[in-house]
Enzyme design. Structure first.
Site, mmCIF file in Angstrom:
data_model
loop_
_atom_site.group_PDB
_atom_site.id
_atom_site.type_symbol
_atom_site.label_atom_id
_atom_site.label_comp_id
_atom_site.label_asym_id
_atom_site.label_seq_id
_atom_site.Cartn_x
_atom_site.Cartn_y
_atom_site.Cartn_z
ATOM 1 N N SER A 33 30.446 35.669 11.938
ATOM 2 C CA SER A 33 29.100 35.830 12.472
ATOM 3 C C SER A 33 29.154 36.434 13.854
ATOM 4 O O SER A 33 30.108 36.202 14.615
ATOM 5 C CB SER A 33 28.400 34.472 12.544
ATOM 6 O OG SER A 33 27.208 34.561 13.304
ATOM 7 N N TYR A 85 28.314 26.213 15.783
ATOM 8 C CA TYR A 85 28.547 27.363 14.907
ATOM 9 C C TYR A 85 29.226 28.509 15.647
ATOM 10 O O TYR A 85 30.150 29.143 15.126
ATOM 11 C CB TYR A 85 27.219 27.818 14.313
ATOM 12 C CG TYR A 85 27.356 28.945 13.316
ATOM 13 C CD1 TYR A 85 28.178 28.816 12.204
ATOM 14 C CD2 TYR A 85 26.649 30.129 13.474
ATOM 15 C CE1 TYR A 85 28.298 29.844 11.267
ATOM 16 C CE2 TYR A 85 26.743 31.154 12.549
ATOM 17 C CZ TYR A 85 27.579 31.011 11.451
ATOM 18 O OH TYR A 85 27.694 32.028 10.531
#
Length: 198
Positions: A152, A165
């Site tokens: 990501s 995250y």
């Protein structure tokens, strides 16, 4: 055509999180290029639908229901793919993701779960697949096998609520670099950092 340079005829791939979204699109794209594909996810109905789409392209599809966050299940995932397809040339570690959460509300347990789901699962599945990827590389020439980790943009961007995250995907990015060194030259290891654009 340029796309013909990326043909995967005679190759076999394993894709996690393949029931929908990015994973399903990747699995179908691999089949479009000639690969047989083992699709892995938790929801059987989603997997069966993805498998039907792959088979409609004239490729073999193997449905492997599994929760990849349960690392004890991962040897069975690799065995199922190999048993049905006979080889493994491509591994796509797509399963992952952690919802944003304000830092004051991010518990140690939540933080460690994000790392486990996004990093440990990719590490372990790659470790289990590596001997088979290297075997396949021997039959196709150096660099003939590949691992792709779906990461990501939050691994290198800054945003509120992404302590868990963002840290996990940054770790996945560096794990990718380290595995690329460890598995070269037989297996290429790369990460694709998905992310939003404004």
């Amino acid at each position: 055509m340029l796309i013909d340079r990326f043909r995967l005829d005679g190759r076999a791939a394993l894709v996690t999180g393949a029931g929908r979204g990015i994973g399903r699109a990747v699995a179908v794209a691999l089949a479009e290029q000639g690969a047989d594909v083992a699709v892995v996810a938790r929801t059987v109905a989603d997997l069966e639908s993805a498998a039907e789409e792959i088979r409609a392209l004239g490729r073999r599809a193997v449905v492997v229901p599994a929760d990849v966050s349960d690392t004890a299940a991962l040897p069975g995932v690799v065995e199922a793919a190999l048993g049905a397809l006979g080889r493994l040339d491509v591994l796509v570690n797509n399963a992952g993701g952690t919802p944003p959460r304000p830092f004051p509300d991010t518990s140690e347990r939540f933080f460690e779960a994000a790392f486990h789901f996004n990093v440990t699962t990719a590490f372990r599945l790659t470790q289990l697949a590596a001997p088979h990827l290297l075997d396949a590389a021997d039959t196709t020439g150096a660099g003939g096998s590949a691992v792709v980790n779906v990461s990501s943009a939050m691994g290198h961007l800054v945003g509120r609520g992404y302590a868990a995250y963002g840290t996990a995907t940054a770790a996945l990015d560096h794990l990718t670099r380290l595995l690329a060194a460890d598995l070269a030259p037989g297996v290429r290891v790369n990460a694709v950092a998905a992310g939003a654009t404004a």
